[in-house]
Design a protein around this motif. Structure first.
Motif, PDB file in Angstrom:
ATOM      1  N   SER A 271       0.953  -1.223  -0.027  1.00 35.08           N
ATOM      2  CA  SER A 271       0.097   0.061   0.048  1.00 35.08           C
ATOM      3  C   SER A 271       0.881   1.387   0.056  1.00 35.08           C
ATOM      4  O   SER A 271       0.575   2.325  -0.200  1.00 35.08           O
ATOM      5  CB  SER A 271      -1.071  -0.110   1.249  1.00 35.08           C
ATOM      6  N   ILE A 272       2.187   1.160   0.165  1.00 34.80           N
ATOM      7  CA  ILE A 272       3.193   2.302   0.218  1.00 34.80           C
ATOM      8  C   ILE A 272       3.498   2.425  -1.045  1.00 34.80           C
ATOM      9  O   ILE A 272       3.973   1.518  -1.864  1.00 34.80           O
ATOM     10  CB  ILE A 272       4.193   1.939   1.245  1.00 34.80           C
ATOM     11  N   LYS A 273       3.653   3.667  -1.508  1.00 39.12           N
ATOM     12  CA  LYS A 273       3.836   4.220  -2.860  1.00 39.12           C
ATOM     13  C   LYS A 273       5.033   5.031  -2.848  1.00 39.12           C
ATOM     14  O   LYS A 273       5.389   5.884  -1.936  1.00 39.12           O
ATOM     15  CB  LYS A 273       2.720   4.778  -3.521  1.00 39.12           C
ATOM     16  N   ILE A 274       5.949   5.101  -3.743  1.00 34.72           N
ATOM     17  CA  ILE A 274       7.031   6.227  -4.009  1.00 34.72           C
ATOM     18  C   ILE A 274       6.743   7.281  -4.860  1.00 34.72           C
ATOM     19  O   ILE A 274       5.767   7.202  -5.555  1.00 34.72           O
ATOM     20  CB  ILE A 274       8.036   5.200  -4.897  1.00 34.72           C
ATOM     21  N   GLY A 275       7.233   8.658  -4.344  1.00 36.91           N
ATOM     22  CA  GLY A 275       6.727   9.779  -5.054  1.00 36.91           C
ATOM     23  C   GLY A 275       7.694  10.338  -5.918  1.00 36.91           C
ATOM     24  O   GLY A 275       9.036  10.107  -5.602  1.00 36.91           O
ATOM     25  N   PHE A 276       7.275  10.791  -6.934  1.00 33.41           N
ATOM     26  CA  PHE A 276       8.316  11.546  -8.002  1.00 33.41           C
ATOM     27  C   PHE A 276       7.645  12.765  -8.064  1.00 33.41           C
ATOM     28  O   PHE A 276       6.500  13.152  -8.389  1.00 33.41           O
ATOM     29  CB  PHE A 276       8.155  10.849  -9.266  1.00 33.41           C
ATOM     30  N   PRO A 277       8.686  13.677  -7.944  1.00 32.00           N
ATOM     31  CA  PRO A 277       8.555  15.311  -8.213  1.00 32.00           C
ATOM     32  C   PRO A 277       7.830  15.599  -9.661  1.00 32.00           C
ATOM     33  O   PRO A 277       8.653  15.244 -10.643  1.00 32.00           O
ATOM     34  CB  PRO A 277       9.714  16.114  -7.874  1.00 32.00           C
ATOM     35  N   PHE A 278       6.638  16.184  -9.673  1.00 32.69           N
ATOM     36  CA  PHE A 278       6.191  16.207 -11.141  1.00 32.69           C
ATOM     37  C   PHE A 278       6.660  17.172 -11.994  1.00 32.69           C
ATOM     38  O   PHE A 278       6.913  16.432 -13.101  1.00 32.69           O
ATOM     39  CB  PHE A 278       4.698  16.377 -10.768  1.00 32.69           C
ATOM     40  N   LYS A 279       7.117  18.270 -11.495  1.00 31.34           N
ATOM     41  CA  LYS A 279       7.506  19.121 -12.520  1.00 31.34           C
ATOM     42  C   LYS A 279       8.988  18.596 -13.073  1.00 31.34           C
ATOM     43  O   LYS A 279       9.292  18.648 -14.231  1.00 31.34           O
ATOM     44  CB  LYS A 279       7.854  20.607 -11.798  1.00 31.34           C
ATOM     45  N   ALA A 280       9.905  17.915 -12.176  1.00 36.16           N
ATOM     46  CA  ALA A 280      11.426  17.347 -12.460  1.00 36.16           C
ATOM     47  C   ALA A 280      10.827  16.367 -13.539  1.00 36.16           C
ATOM     48  O   ALA A 280      11.453  16.281 -14.426  1.00 36.16           O
ATOM     49  CB  ALA A 280      11.995  17.102 -11.354  1.00 36.16           C
ATOM     50  N   LEU A 281       9.999  15.660 -13.272  1.00 36.39           N
ATOM     51  CA  LEU A 281       9.811  14.424 -14.243  1.00 36.39           C
ATOM     52  C   LEU A 281       9.234  14.992 -15.498  1.00 36.39           C
ATOM     53  O   LEU A 281       9.764  14.413 -16.609  1.00 36.39           O
ATOM     54  CB  LEU A 281       8.688  13.408 -13.648  1.00 36.39           C
ATOM     55  N   MET A 282       8.269  15.749 -15.444  1.00 31.56           N
ATOM     56  CA  MET A 282       7.894  16.243 -16.904  1.00 31.56           C
ATOM     57  C   MET A 282       9.030  17.028 -17.536  1.00 31.56           C
ATOM     58  O   MET A 282       9.067  16.872 -18.972  1.00 31.56           O
ATOM     59  CB  MET A 282       6.698  17.311 -16.657  1.00 31.56           C
ATOM     60  N   SER A 283       9.943  17.729 -16.857  1.00 31.97           N
ATOM     61  CA  SER A 283      10.970  18.201 -17.781  1.00 31.97           C
ATOM     62  C   SER A 283      11.588  17.176 -18.388  1.00 31.97           C
ATOM     63  O   SER A 283      12.540  17.344 -19.504  1.00 31.97           O
ATOM     64  CB  SER A 283      11.713  19.227 -16.837  1.00 31.97           C
ATOM     65  N   ARG A 284      11.883  16.142 -17.677  1.00 32.52           N
ATOM     66  CA  ARG A 284      12.728  14.853 -18.272  1.00 32.52           C
ATOM     67  C   ARG A 284      11.677  14.439 -19.582  1.00 32.52           C
ATOM     68  O   ARG A 284      12.611  14.156 -20.870  1.00 32.52           O
ATOM     69  CB  ARG A 284      13.096  14.016 -17.286  1.00 32.52           C
ATOM     70  N   LEU A 285      10.798  14.280 -19.470  1.00 30.51           N
ATOM     71  CA  LEU A 285      10.010  13.557 -20.483  1.00 30.51           C
ATOM     72  C   LEU A 285       9.639  14.412 -21.888  1.00 30.51           C
ATOM     73  O   LEU A 285       9.769  13.801 -22.713  1.00 30.51           O
ATOM     74  CB  LEU A 285       8.542  13.100 -19.986  1.00 30.51           C
ATOM     75  N   THR A 286       9.618  15.777 -21.557  1.00 34.66           N
ATOM     76  CA  THR A 286       9.491  16.586 -22.704  1.00 34.66           C
ATOM     77  C   THR A 286      10.624  16.910 -23.495  1.00 34.66           C
ATOM     78  O   THR A 286      10.502  17.378 -24.520  1.00 34.66           O
ATOM     79  CB  THR A 286       8.553  17.755 -22.091  1.00 34.66           C
ATOM     80  N   ALA A 287      11.700  16.474 -22.876  1.00 36.99           N
ATOM     81  CA  ALA A 287      12.952  16.506 -23.465  1.00 36.99           C
ATOM     82  C   ALA A 287      13.308  15.686 -24.496  1.00 36.99           C
ATOM     83  O   ALA A 287      14.273  15.697 -25.195  1.00 36.99           O
ATOM     84  CB  ALA A 287      14.027  16.905 -22.399  1.00 36.99           C
ATOM     85  N   SER A 288      12.467  14.640 -24.609  1.00 36.55           N
ATOM     86  CA  SER A 288      12.802  13.526 -25.668  1.00 36.55           C
ATOM     87  C   SER A 288      11.611  13.309 -26.254  1.00 36.55           C
ATOM     88  O   SER A 288      10.365  13.758 -25.938  1.00 36.55           O
ATOM     89  CB  SER A 288      13.281  12.262 -24.944  1.00 36.55           C
ATOM     90  N   SER A 289      11.422  12.397 -27.414  1.00 40.93           N
ATOM     91  CA  SER A 289      10.213  12.050 -28.081  1.00 40.93           C
ATOM     92  C   SER A 289       9.826  10.853 -27.400  1.00 40.93           C
ATOM     93  O   SER A 289       9.943   9.507 -27.892  1.00 40.93           O
ATOM     94  CB  SER A 289      10.588  11.879 -29.529  1.00 40.93           C
ATOM     95  N   LEU A 290       9.088  11.097 -26.187  1.00 41.71           N
ATOM     96  CA  LEU A 290       8.718   9.575 -25.436  1.00 41.71           C
ATOM     97  C   LEU A 290       7.481   8.905 -26.389  1.00 41.71           C
ATOM     98  O   LEU A 290       6.447   9.643 -26.582  1.00 41.71           O
ATOM     99  CB  LEU A 290       8.220  10.106 -24.083  1.00 41.71           C
ATOM    100  N   LEU A 291       7.504   7.570 -26.055  1.00 40.96           N
ATOM    101  CA  LEU A 291       6.365   6.956 -26.758  1.00 40.96           C
ATOM    102  C   LEU A 291       5.734   5.978 -25.949  1.00 40.96           C
ATOM    103  O   LEU A 291       4.484   5.907 -25.930  1.00 40.96           O
ATOM    104  CB  LEU A 291       7.041   5.808 -27.909  1.00 40.96           C
TER     105      LEU A 291
END
Length: 498
Positions: A271-291
């Motif tokens: 039931s425990i989940k790991i957290g990811f910073p949304f802004k930092a993650l989106m900055s990574r994802l938008t820097a490439s042509s993610l499929l």
């Protein structure tokens, strides 16, 4: 309306959640006791002589069979294949089962010579629990693979939880000069101290890297400072998987990134989940042509400077994203992702978020933002009682869907009302629900028998305004009636029962 199938995706992948695919073990049969072995008295001399003759004859028979197999093998078509074709066959087999190379070496001298002359067969380096207690033997195997692989790209898979720090240091020291040619690197460590050993010896990792999988034991990941694994640019990295590892582990540019998996622990549910910073993650994802983007047992965290908190936030552009999957992710995190991104090419959306389907309401309010969405694969939602209403209203706003998957509903039941709505036409509910629906798949739905679906198929075949159902799948639906399946097979192009 064109009623021929128009799949631009594989419908077999709908309603195929892997963690539900469990096998029922076969019952074990106890060997019968030979009553002749119970008698404690010595055998008569005549019987002893007969047993001796039988043993000699069996030995001769075994020798003849071996000679026969050798002669047949010498005349077999595979013995006449050119070495380069045989090598390619071996390569396909080793790519599926890395330990197959050990068997290939024992078949014949010819096969061994071919294998030794094919460097790509020796590029798979796997340290798992089978080798964890046999480190001297593994090190010999490792050195042989590194030498015989010559300059070919390496696939390295290390479970360093099975060894101590000294053994981990020895393995990484042997690998260090060769990691510049590593194209796939998977590592599982018990703590950040062990990851630090990996990083110290992985300074050459990066130029040829195409796939990276980092996993750390969840019991230790949150009490120590994380380690950044990569020190060199990774211009070819296509696939990234982080299991209970933060984004700080990969702090380099990834321009070729196409697939991302973020999760807490794939080996067990929690039931425990790991957290990811949304802004930092989106900055990574938008820097490439993610499929493809997958998220499992995780949530998004927001900081005070989050753009999504503004009155009119700018959308994060993910123009190439085709597949998004959220498994055991809360509805709020899913809504945040869908509300904050531009997804013009999103083809398939898979969600396991429980009873809360607020996210699908958000999708249905702005269907124009998802013009390419064709597949909705849902798990553990409520399709009975009041829970059916928001779901069906959302489907009314998504007429472009051609594939729908339903897995393990939260109440255990799909319910007949859902099928009645799919079969109802404009005279009953004003318009057809999902008029382009072509693929309908069910997994772990105990009340699905196939008879309700027959009514849907029949009603839609009789209407010219909707597409025919051309693909139906029942997976782990143990109450499916064979007679209903037989009827469906006469009406639907493809029916699969698993």
């Amino acid at each position: 309306m064109d009623r021929s199938p128009s799949f631009n995706y594989d419908p077999d992948g709908i309603a195929s959640w892997e963690d539900l695919n469990t096998r029922i073990p076969e019952p074990e049969n106890d060997p019968a006791t030979d009553i002749r072995s119970v008698d404690p008295r010595p055998l008569p001399p005549e019987v002893v002589e007969i047993d001796k003759n039988i043993a000699e004859l069996e030995s001769q028979l075994a020798a003849l069979k071996h000679k026969r197999e050798r002669l047949l093998g010498d005349h077999a078509p595979i013995s006449r294949l050119p070495p380069e074709i045989l090598c390619r066959i071996f390569e396909l087999g080793v790519d599926e089962y890395s330990d197959l190379i050990l068997t290939i070496n024992l078949v014949s001298r010819h096969w061994r010579d071919v294998a030794l002359a094919c460097p790509v067969l020796w590029t798979y380096i796997v340290l798992d629990m089978e080798w964890g207690w046999r480190m001297p033997a593994f090190l010999r195997k490792l050195r042989a693979h590194l030498q015989r692989s010559q300059g070919a790209k390496l696939h390295v898979d290390l479970d360093l939880c099975q060894v101590d720090d000294i053994a981990a240091q020895t393995v990484m020291t042997e690998l260090r000069p060769h990691l510049a040619r590593c194209f796939s690197f998977l590592v599982f460590v018990p703590n950040w101290a062990r990851m630090h050993i990996v990083r110290e010896n992985a300074t050459e990792l990066g130029p040829a890297l195409e796939s990276l999988y980092l996993r750390i034991d969840y019991s230790q990941a949150e009490v120590e400072d994380p380690v950044c694994m990569l020190t060199q640019p990774c211009p070819r990295l296509v696939q990234l998987k982080l299991e209970h590892a933060p984004l700080d582990c990969v702090n380099v540019a990834l321009p070729a990134l196409r697939q991302v998996l973020l999760c807490r622990d794939l080996s067990c549910h929690s039931s425990i989940k790991i957290g990811f910073p949304f802004k930092a993650l989106m900055s990574r994802l938008t820097a490439s042509s993610l499929l493809c983007f997958e998220m499992c047992s995780a949530v998004f965290n927001l900081d005070a400077a989050e753009d999504t908190l503004c009155a009119s936030p700018n959308l994060y552009e993910l123009p190439d994203l085709e597949q998004a999957s959220f498994s055991d992710v809360d509805s709020a995190s899913i809504s945040l992702f869908l509300d904050s991104t531009s997804l013009p090419n999103l083809l398939a959306l898979s969600v396991h978020s429980g009873d809360d389907i607020h996210w699908i309401t958000r999708v249905s309010l702005f269907p124009q933002r998802f013009p390419s969405l064709r597949v909705l694969d849902l798990r553990n939602i409520n399709l009975t009682g009041a829970g059916l209403s928001p779901f069906m209203r959302a489907l009314h706003q998504l007429p472009q869907l051609t594939g729908l998957g339903l897995t393990s509903p939260s109440t255990g039941l799909i319910g007949s009302r859902f099928f009645e709505m799919l079969a109802a036409g404009p005279e009953t509910i004003g318009e057809w629900i999902l008029p382009r629906l072509e693929a309908l798949c069910f997994q772990a739905c105990p009340d699905v028998s196939g008879h309700d679906l027959l009514g849907v198929v029949t009603a839609r075949r009789a209407a010219a305004q909707v597409s025919n159902l051309s693909y139906v799948k029942f997976s782990q639906c143990y109450n499916v009636d064979p007679q209903a399946v037989e009827r469906l097979e006469s009406l639907v192009h493809t029916v699969r029962v698993r």
